[in-house]
Design an enzyme around this catalytic site. Structure first.
Site, PDB file in Angstrom:
ATOM      1  N   ASP A  13      -6.486  13.674   1.834  1.00 13.00           N
ATOM      2  CA  ASP A  13      -5.868  13.956   0.538  1.00 13.00           C
ATOM      3  C   ASP A  13      -6.580  15.159  -0.090  1.00 13.00           C
ATOM      4  O   ASP A  13      -7.789  15.094  -0.364  1.00 13.00           O
ATOM      5  CB  ASP A  13      -5.988  12.746  -0.392  1.00 13.00           C
ATOM      6  CG  ASP A  13      -5.149  11.556   0.071  1.00 13.00           C
ATOM      7  OD1 ASP A  13      -4.337  11.723   1.007  1.00 13.00           O
ATOM      8  OD2 ASP A  13      -5.293  10.474  -0.521  1.00 13.00           O
ATOM      9  N   LYS A  40      -1.520   5.934   3.529  1.00 19.26           N
ATOM     10  CA  LYS A  40      -1.279   4.539   3.148  1.00 19.26           C
ATOM     11  C   LYS A  40      -1.861   3.555   4.167  1.00 19.26           C
ATOM     12  O   LYS A  40      -2.440   2.532   3.794  1.00 19.26           O
ATOM     13  CB  LYS A  40       0.221   4.299   2.947  1.00 19.26           C
ATOM     14  CG  LYS A  40       0.764   5.109   1.769  1.00 19.26           C
ATOM     15  CD  LYS A  40       2.211   4.881   1.515  1.00 19.26           C
ATOM     16  CE  LYS A  40       2.782   5.920   0.559  1.00 19.26           C
ATOM     17  NZ  LYS A  40       2.078   6.018  -0.725  1.00 19.26           N
ATOM     18  N   ASP A 252      -1.886   0.441  -2.315  1.00 20.31           N
ATOM     19  CA  ASP A 252      -2.461   0.203  -0.978  1.00 20.31           C
ATOM     20  C   ASP A 252      -3.592  -0.817  -1.062  1.00 20.31           C
ATOM     21  O   ASP A 252      -3.752  -1.653  -0.165  1.00 20.31           O
ATOM     22  CB  ASP A 252      -2.996   1.516  -0.388  1.00 20.31           C
ATOM     23  CG  ASP A 252      -1.901   2.548  -0.222  1.00 20.31           C
ATOM     24  OD1 ASP A 252      -0.740   2.150   0.004  1.00 20.31           O
ATOM     25  OD2 ASP A 252      -2.201   3.753  -0.329  1.00 20.31           O
TER      26      ASP A 252
HETATM   27  O1  RIB Z   1      -0.604   5.636  -1.416  1.00 20.55           O
HETATM   28  C1  RIB Z   1      -1.464   6.726  -1.609  1.00 20.55           C
HETATM   29  C2  RIB Z   1      -1.453   7.617  -0.402  1.00 20.55           C
HETATM   30  O2  RIB Z   1      -0.174   8.194  -0.269  1.00 20.55           O
HETATM   31  C3  RIB Z   1      -2.409   8.775  -0.485  1.00 20.55           C
HETATM   32  O3  RIB Z   1      -3.684   8.467  -0.004  1.00 20.55           O
HETATM   33  C4  RIB Z   1      -1.690   9.865   0.306  1.00 20.55           C
HETATM   34  O4  RIB Z   1      -2.325  10.186   1.502  1.00 20.55           O
HETATM   35  C5  RIB Z   1      -0.285   9.332   0.544  1.00 20.55           C
HETATM   36  O5  RIB Z   1      -0.134   8.886   1.825  1.00 20.55           O
END
Ligand code: RIB
Length: 303
Positions: A13, A40, A252
């Protein structure tokens, strides 16, 4: 004790913080740039591992610097990476994230995540009591293959259909527990929902999903908490009043925590309260995977 298997995405990220989000066509000055492990699948696996479940991640990385950094980070969190393949000819998944006032916008470029295949998810030997988790940042046929294997082994399947996209009723049929936000629920039910809607509207919409009524459906409502339909009966687990600095990865965290609790043999209602508490810790920290709490932190919060 069951184990958690997560088939999903792994991203770096790239996060810019700013005082406000730019409008389309506008440039704003940012405050800082960060490189946080995310994706995720990886976030959910880190949450489950830190909360005490034996956790295996199934996924792919590019053979680049981000891939090496992500592998080192995930191993240090206690996630089993034996089924994460390094893949030449593509880059590691990358998410470009802007954060302002604790809210985010995200553009995900899948890279290696798009190559996670049915063969990849055929490797683990699942068993009754295990929990199989996936999301929509890897190909949908791969998720279907994974859940078919999980079903055959009598493992529990959890789908987090994020980011929102249409999917077949056959895939939903393979799911025991669906965890989604209002955008994802609206898309699957083909109706427009807003985060300000009354809980009754989410209940009515969730009941219209093309899934069997014995499935558990959890609608994550941000600071309002989680609305769960268990056996068709709704209950609202209220959100905890905290000061959020970054909500990235909070959903998540909820998914990973719930999976860990179920793998450890806890009942669904206890698991929901636990996952809700875990997510309230996650939002108080910057970053996705690095903000997942430990079991000791959740225990301290719940008293
Ligand atoms: O749910 C958050 C995630 O969504 C982030 O870490 C980013 O990488 C996207 O996949």
């Amino acid at each position: 004790m069951g184990r958690v298997f997560v088939a999903g995405s792994i991203n770096m990220d790239v996060v810019a913080t700013a005082t406000r989000h730019p409008r389309v066509g506008e440039t704003v000055a940012g405050n800082a740039v960060h490189y946080f492990p995310g994706g995720k699948g990886a976030n959910q696996a880190v949450a489950a591992a830190k909360l005490g479940a034996s956790t295996t991640l199934i996924g792919r990385l590019g053979t680049d610097a981000f891939g090496r950094q992500l592998r080192t980070f995930l191993a240090a969190q206690g996630v089993d990476l034996a089924l994460v393949k390094d893949t030449a000819g593509t880059h590691s998944g990358t998410a470009i994230i802007t954060i302002a006032n604790a809210d985010n916008t995200i553009v995900v470029v899948p890279g290696a995540n798009a190559l996670v295949s049915a063969d990849d998810v055929a490797a683990p030997v699942l068993a009754k009591g295990d929990v199989a988790v996936s999301q929509f940042e890897i190909p949908l046929p791969t998720i279907a293959a994974f859940f078919k294997r999980a079903r055959a082994a009598q493992a529990t399947t959890i789908l987090n259909p994020a980011p929102a996209m249409a999917c077949s009723p056959e895939l939903l049929d393979l799911v025991d527990i669906l965890i989604l936000n209002e955008t994802e629920l609206g898309l699957l039910a083909q109706t427009e929902l807003h985060d300000t809607d009354e809980p009754a509207r989410f209940v009515e919409t969730a009941r219209r999903l093309p899934t069997a009524s014995d499935k558990i459906i959890c609608v994550t409502l941000g600071k309002r908490g989680v609305l769960a339909l268990v056996g068709g009966e709704p209950s609202l687990i209220a959100g905890r009043a905290v000061k959020a600095v970054d909500t990235t990865g909070a959903g998540d965290c909820f998914v990973g925590a719930l999976a860990a609790q179920l793998a450890n043999g806890n009942a669904i209602r206890d698991a929901l309260g636990y996952a809700n508490a875990a997510a309230s810790i996650c939002v108080q920290r910057m970053g996705a995977a690095p903000s997942m709490p430990t079991a000791a932190e959740v225990a301290a919060l719940r008293g």
